[in-house]
Scaffold this motif. Structure first.
Motif, PDB file in Angstrom:
ATOM      1  N   SER A 123       0.805  -1.226   0.000  1.00 62.32           N
ATOM      2  CA  SER A 123       0.000   0.000   0.000  1.00 62.32           C
ATOM      3  C   SER A 123       0.836   1.275   0.000  1.00 62.32           C
ATOM      4  O   SER A 123       0.323   2.351  -0.308  1.00 62.32           O
ATOM      5  N   TRP A 124       2.092   1.175   0.370  1.00 65.12           N
ATOM      6  CA  TRP A 124       2.931   2.374   0.551  1.00 65.12           C
ATOM      7  C   TRP A 124       3.689   2.677  -0.738  1.00 65.12           C
ATOM      8  O   TRP A 124       4.448   1.857  -1.227  1.00 65.12           O
ATOM      9  N   ALA A 125       3.487   3.872  -1.270  1.00 64.64           N
ATOM     10  CA  ALA A 125       4.169   4.289  -2.499  1.00 64.64           C
ATOM     11  C   ALA A 125       5.217   5.337  -2.150  1.00 64.64           C
ATOM     12  O   ALA A 125       4.878   6.441  -1.700  1.00 64.64           O
ATOM     13  N   ASP A 126       6.485   5.010  -2.354  1.00 70.64           N
ATOM     14  CA  ASP A 126       7.569   5.902  -1.956  1.00 70.64           C
ATOM     15  C   ASP A 126       7.509   7.260  -2.626  1.00 70.64           C
ATOM     16  O   ASP A 126       7.974   8.263  -2.068  1.00 70.64           O
ATOM     17  N   ILE A 127       6.935   7.311  -3.813  1.00 70.68           N
ATOM     18  CA  ILE A 127       6.896   8.578  -4.540  1.00 70.68           C
ATOM     19  C   ILE A 127       5.900   9.557  -3.929  1.00 70.68           C
ATOM     20  O   ILE A 127       5.962  10.766  -4.170  1.00 70.68           O
ATOM     21  N   LEU A 128       4.974   9.054  -3.118  1.00 72.13           N
ATOM     22  CA  LEU A 128       3.949   9.889  -2.500  1.00 72.13           C
ATOM     23  C   LEU A 128       4.366  10.323  -1.096  1.00 72.13           C
ATOM     24  O   LEU A 128       5.169   9.675  -0.436  1.00 72.13           O
ATOM     25  N   ALA A 129       3.799  11.419  -0.627  1.00 70.20           N
ATOM     26  CA  ALA A 129       4.124  11.945   0.696  1.00 70.20           C
ATOM     27  C   ALA A 129       3.611  11.014   1.791  1.00 70.20           C
ATOM     28  O   ALA A 129       2.648  10.261   1.594  1.00 70.20           O
ATOM     29  N   CYS A 130       4.248  11.102   2.975  1.00 74.79           N
ATOM     30  CA  CYS A 130       3.876  10.226   4.098  1.00 74.79           C
ATOM     31  C   CYS A 130       2.429  10.427   4.515  1.00 74.79           C
ATOM     32  O   CYS A 130       1.705   9.455   4.779  1.00 74.79           O
ATOM     33  N   ASN A 131       1.991  11.681   4.598  1.00 77.51           N
ATOM     34  CA  ASN A 131       0.612  11.931   5.014  1.00 77.51           C
ATOM     35  C   ASN A 131      -0.388  11.395   3.993  1.00 77.51           C
ATOM     36  O   ASN A 131      -1.467  10.923   4.354  1.00 77.51           O
ATOM     37  N   TYR A 132      -0.034  11.472   2.712  1.00 77.01           N
ATOM     38  CA  TYR A 132      -0.907  10.909   1.683  1.00 77.01           C
ATOM     39  C   TYR A 132      -0.986   9.394   1.843  1.00 77.01           C
ATOM     40  O   TYR A 132      -2.080   8.802   1.793  1.00 77.01           O
TER      41      TYR A 132
END
Length: 416
Positions: free
Chosen positions: A177-186
């Motif tokens: 579920s975690w996408a490194d390109i996206l911000a942590c809060n997103y």
């Protein structure tokens, strides 16, 4: 109530961290310091039964409120409406205001006060009420996070997601579920929205305790508080995701002593949600507590005790417990209260330690305690001392919160 208590399973790590935080290298050193059998200390730290009086004494030495971490000797987890609820004193309209707030869609309830004012106790009352409404509840204390968690926002965010999921009994899905390109809060918002909150039949009340620990890490605190604000706002936006976020009710619990080191013009959660400031006990509530503890106190006793400590819940409760459990007389408590031999020595030393961290506040508080009349301080210093629980404010006038603080700190700060 049972003659013995044990530490609730979910607070085992908390008490062990408290031992380290107070500088004890091991259990044996602590046992020797408090002149107690090592076996008793070992039992306490591992959630095994301990005599009631010893349990209270150990908690006092570790700066813990025994009612926050104790459970009766049953297999059922501690609930505020069973067992120890006989010691809870309502402070109307605080409780009813909380109950009204938590049933609203997308609620955010912020319980804040100095240490040992009963924040966690009130949180449990709110959770108990929520459970009676058919809501699911989860409690997460940031004391359970290792220091390394707070070194990096991504690590903190993933720990937060995984910990809440663990409490809900859901497997960790962060890898997919975690996408490194996206911000942590997103990423965190998406994880809650599409997984932890998805397909919920009933509201979830997520209680976050000891959030002041997060405040100490400014960069993480700013982003985390923005996240919580955003979740609260999303519930009211009326878009396609609002229904999901309306099912989440947040209870944020934090001490205010940390304000001593913060810029008060950028408070992390200013202006969001329903704010609950816990008041002191009044004289009738002190009488009620004494009665619940089966301690005979007349009006003169209550007046003498409150003339020393006001209605500070912890200070009042500690005196009542010592009189009831250890047979200490009120006169003895009053006589030694401001000394290292008194029952409040640990509490007072913690405040002294906080003042030593912020010399300017220590200097300002010295002005307050050495004067017999109210003084006027810089507004920022007055606010911070009030947030630390050390003073009362009346307009621009500042006075010590209670006689105990005046006596103790006049002696220790007055010579500097």
């Amino acid at each position: 109530m049972s003659r013995s208590l044990r530490v609730d399973r979910k607070f085992i790590k908390t008490v062990k961290l408290a031992l380290k935080r107070h500088g004890f290298p091991n259990q044996e050193a602590f046992a020797k310091k408090i002149e107690m059998a090592r076996s008793t200390v070992v039992n306490f730290l591992n959630g095994k039964p301990v005599d009631f009086a010893n349990f209270v004494q150990i908690c006092d030495k570790l700066g813990l409120d025994w009612k926050d971490i104790a459970t009766e000797l049953s297999d059922e987890p501690y609930q505020p409406d069973s067992g120890d609820s006989s010691f809870y004193v309502d402070r109307p309209p605080t409780e009813s205001n909380c109950y009204q707030a938590i049933v609203k869609s997308g609620a955010l309830l912020r319980i804040k006060a100095p240490q040992q004012m009963g924040k966690t106790w009130l949180m449990r009352r709110v959770l108990s009420y929520a459970e009676k409404q058919g809501y699911e509840t989860v409690t997460l204390s940031f004391e359970l996070a290792d220091n390394t968690v707070f070194t990096d926002l991504e690590k903190f965010s993933q720990w937060f997601c995984a910990a809440v999921g663990q409490e809900l009994g859901l497997p960790n899905q962060l890898n997919s579920s975690w996408a490194d390109i996206l911000a942590c809060n997103y990423n965190t918002t998406n994880y809650f929205q599409t997984y932890l909150l998805a397909n919920r039949a009933s509201p979830l009340v997520l209680a976050l305790d000891n959030v002041d620990i997060v405040f100490e890490y400014r960069e993480i605190a700013i982003d985390f508080c923005r996240l919580l604000r955003n979740w609260h706002d999303q519930a009211n936006r009326g878009d396609r995701y609002s229904d999901i976020w309306q099912k989440l009710r947040l209870v944020i619990v934090h001490a205010t002593e940390v304000y001593g080191g913060l810029d008060i013009n950028s408070s992390p959660l200013a202006g969001v949600g329903v704010v609950v400031d816990l008041p002191e006990f009044n004289s009738e509530q002190v009488k009620d507590l004494a009665k619940r503890c089966e301690l005979t106190c007349n009006n003169s006793h209550i007046e003498k005790l409150m003339s020393l400590v006001g209605g500070h819940p912890y200070l009042v409760q500690l005196a009542i417990e010592r009189m009831k459990l250890q047979g200490v007389t009120l006169d003895r408590i009053l006589e030694t209260a401001h000394t290292e031999a008194g029952i409040y020595s640990n509490h007072l030393r913690e405040h002294l330690g906080n003042l030593e961290k912020y010399p300017e506040l220590g200097k300002a508080f010295r002005e307050v305690v050495v004067m017999d009349n109210p003084v006027e301080l810089n507004p920022v210093q007055a606010f911070k001392l009030h947030s630390m629980g050390l003073v009362n404010l009346a307009g621009n006038q500042v006075t010590p919160r209670c006689k105990l603080y005046r006596n103790y700190f006049r002696e220790r700060l007055g010579k500097k």
